[in-house]
Design an enzyme around this catalytic site. Structure first.
Site, PDB file in Angstrom:
ATOM      1  N   ASN A  55       0.835  -1.204   0.000  1.00  0.00           N
ATOM      2  CA  ASN A  55       0.000   0.000   0.000  1.00  0.00           C
ATOM      3  C   ASN A  55       0.871   1.256   0.000  1.00  0.00           C
ATOM      4  O   ASN A  55       0.904   2.022   0.952  1.00  0.00           O
ATOM      5  CB  ASN A  55      -0.941  -0.017   1.209  1.00  0.00           C
ATOM      6  CG  ASN A  55      -2.022   1.038   1.130  1.00  0.00           C
ATOM      7  OD1 ASN A  55      -1.976   2.055   1.806  1.00  0.00           O
ATOM      8  ND2 ASN A  55      -3.011   0.809   0.286  1.00  0.00           N
ATOM      9  N   GLY A 100      -2.502   1.454   4.903  1.00  0.00           N
ATOM     10  CA  GLY A 100      -1.187   2.061   4.805  1.00  0.00           C
ATOM     11  C   GLY A 100      -1.231   3.494   4.311  1.00  0.00           C
ATOM     12  O   GLY A 100      -2.280   4.154   4.328  1.00  0.00           O
ATOM     13  N   ARG A 119      -1.237   4.884   1.339  1.00  0.00           N
ATOM     14  CA  ARG A 119      -2.230   5.215   0.308  1.00  0.00           C
ATOM     15  C   ARG A 119      -3.619   5.288   0.913  1.00  0.00           C
ATOM     16  O   ARG A 119      -4.407   6.178   0.582  1.00  0.00           O
ATOM     17  CB  ARG A 119      -2.204   4.210  -0.844  1.00  0.00           C
ATOM     18  CG  ARG A 119      -3.073   4.659  -2.030  1.00  0.00           C
ATOM     19  CD  ARG A 119      -3.063   3.651  -3.180  1.00  0.00           C
ATOM     20  NE  ARG A 119      -3.684   4.195  -4.379  1.00  0.00           N
ATOM     21  CZ  ARG A 119      -4.991   4.186  -4.647  1.00  0.00           C
ATOM     22  NH1 ARG A 119      -5.843   3.679  -3.758  1.00  0.00           N
ATOM     23  NH2 ARG A 119      -5.461   4.697  -5.768  1.00  0.00           N
ATOM     24  N   CYS A 120      -3.927   4.363   1.810  1.00  0.00           N
ATOM     25  CA  CYS A 120      -5.245   4.356   2.444  1.00  0.00           C
ATOM     26  C   CYS A 120      -5.521   5.640   3.222  1.00  0.00           C
ATOM     27  O   CYS A 120      -6.667   6.075   3.329  1.00  0.00           O
ATOM     28  CB  CYS A 120      -5.370   3.173   3.401  1.00  0.00           C
ATOM     29  SG  CYS A 120      -5.390   1.553   2.625  1.00  0.00           S
ATOM     30  N   MET A 121      -4.467   6.237   3.784  1.00  0.00           N
ATOM     31  CA  MET A 121      -4.641   7.397   4.666  1.00  0.00           C
ATOM     32  C   MET A 121      -4.704   8.721   3.923  1.00  0.00           C
ATOM     33  O   MET A 121      -4.703   9.782   4.556  1.00  0.00           O
ATOM     34  CB  MET A 121      -3.501   7.443   5.691  1.00  0.00           C
ATOM     35  CG  MET A 121      -3.523   6.303   6.682  1.00  0.00           C
ATOM     36  SD  MET A 121      -2.340   6.531   8.040  1.00  0.00           S
ATOM     37  CE  MET A 121      -0.774   6.469   7.158  1.00  0.00           C
TER      38      MET A 121
END
EC number: 3.5.3.6
Length: 410
Positions: free
Chosen positions: A353, A396, A398-400
């Protein structure tokens, strides 16, 4: 604002200019062991350390000249501009399944706060103990008295990637798969409609939160200005992908194709970006377990035709990606390398990620040492961020992040 357009995403790797994040807050302290599963957590994070880690993550982006905007701040500013707290509250409370007198009681209580505090309480959750005791008149109130919340907390909000995603100069405001996350996209809707940074931009909404099928931003990857890759996963429905493709083909002048890739419906692979992210023009990180030994998996090319949609099934994933990017070859960098134990461990901790902040430059979690070393060996510049608590939410870098503006690739 760094560009004329408030939103501009035509790739996964163009120089990141503006990003939306949510600093972890008191919503994380309303997670209890009893409600871990329903709130989509596996463990209870330590908030103080989590905030330090998130602040370091935000500083890492700012040090690369990225403008970092905060969801909670923009939501409060947008609510003030909207000048209609009651209407916003009514919508939020209704989608929290509060009805009858309890809904009125909750609304009246929250109306007493200013915009900042109201937004904070809506995000952190409203405990029954916060509101003065009142006489219970209805059976459901008497039977449900053990449940601690009027409004459930939204602890997944720091994963701003999923409630919405920018494609070109427009956006998808998503219907989330899990009930625990459905209200998150209301904040995005509020910001885009009422915040002065966006409200006068006439931003097209490719897919709205009123859609019947779930779509989440972790499954949406913009490969280039003509191609969107969408994961059909635990959280994104194939019917949502088809409806998104139809909307893009009818309303976006540049999108020519949507690729739908099928990934296993498991929690560890909950979104496409947990197993596959773009790190450079012809380089991606991938979790090897999503393909068979021949490197195959189901991928479908959706294109506009005279009769509507034309769908072409393929199995040669790497070749399809090379074709749409007009690259002779594509380099897939395996998360965790070839060792199946290391690969599974690092994928679980979001080794795949990555957040690209420029071509060949990414932010990753420090804990995934094998994956990070492989990225560096492949010529990628890696910025590591501390992650002992942030990673407990199963997401991770990218998710945040919700990228709002990237430079167009030349």
């Amino acid at each position: 604002m760094k560009m004329e357009q408030a939103l501009n995403i035509t790739s996964e790797i163009g120089k990141l200019q503006t990003v939306l994040v949510k600093r972890p807050g008191s919503e994380l302290e309303n997670i209890t062991p009893e409600y871990l599963e329903s709130l989509l957590f596996d463990d209870i994070p330590y908030l103080k350390m989590m905030q330090k880690e998130h602040d370091f993550f935000a500083k890492t982006m700012r040090d690369s000249n990225i403008e970092v905007l905060y969801l909670e701040k923009l939501a409060a500013e947008a609510l003030r501009e909207a000048n209609n707290k009651e209407s916003f509250l009514t919508k939020m409370i209704k989608e929290s399944n509060q009805m009858d007198e309890s809904a009125l009681y909750v609304r009246d209580y929250l109306m007493s706060f200013d915009e900042e505090e109201m937004i904070r309480k809506l995000m952190s959750g409203l405990k029954k103990s916060e509101i003065p005791e009142r006489k219970k008149k209805h059976l459901n109130e008497m039977m449900d008295e053990q449940y601690p919340f009027f409004l459930d907390p939204l602890p997944n909000l720091y994963f701003t990637r999923d409630p919405a995603a920018v494609i070109g100069n427009g956006v998808t405001i998503n219907r989330m798969f899990q009930p625990a996350r459905r209200r998150e996209s209301i904040f995005i809707e509020l910001i885009l409609k009422h915040h002065p940074r966006f409200s006068n931009q006439d931003i097209p909404v490719w897919s709205g939160r009123g859609e019947p099928f779930s779509l989440e931003g972790g499954d949406e990857l913009v490969l280039n200005e003509e191609t969107v890759l969408v994961g059909v996963s635990e959280r994104t429905d194939a019917r949502a992908v088809e409806r998104l493709a139809e909307s893009l083909f009818n309303r976006s002048p540049k999108i020519k194709r949507v690729l739908a890739v099928e990934i296993p419906e498991t929690r560890s692979f909950m979104h496409l970006d947990t197993v596959f992210t773009m790190v450079n023009f012809a380089q991606f990180t991938i979790h090897p377990a999503i393909q068979n030994q021949q490197g195959e998996l189901n991928i479908y090319i959706l294109e506009k035709s005279e009769n509507g949609l034309e769908i072409t099934p393929r199995r040669d994933f790497q070749r399809v990606i090379a074709e749409v990017l007009d690259e002779p070859e594509i380099d897939f960098i395996p998360c965790g390398g070839e060792d199946v134990i290391v690969s599974a461990r690092e994928q679980w901790n979001d080794g795949a990620n990555t957040l690209a902040i420029a071509p060949g430059e990414v932010i990753t979690y420090d804990r995934n040492q094998v994956s990070n070393d492989l990225l560096r060996s492949a010529g990628i510049k890696v910025h590591e961020v501390i992650s002992s608590e942030l990673s407990r939410g199963r997401g991770g870098p990218r998710c945040m992040t919700m990228p709002l503006v990237r430079e167009n690739l030349k």
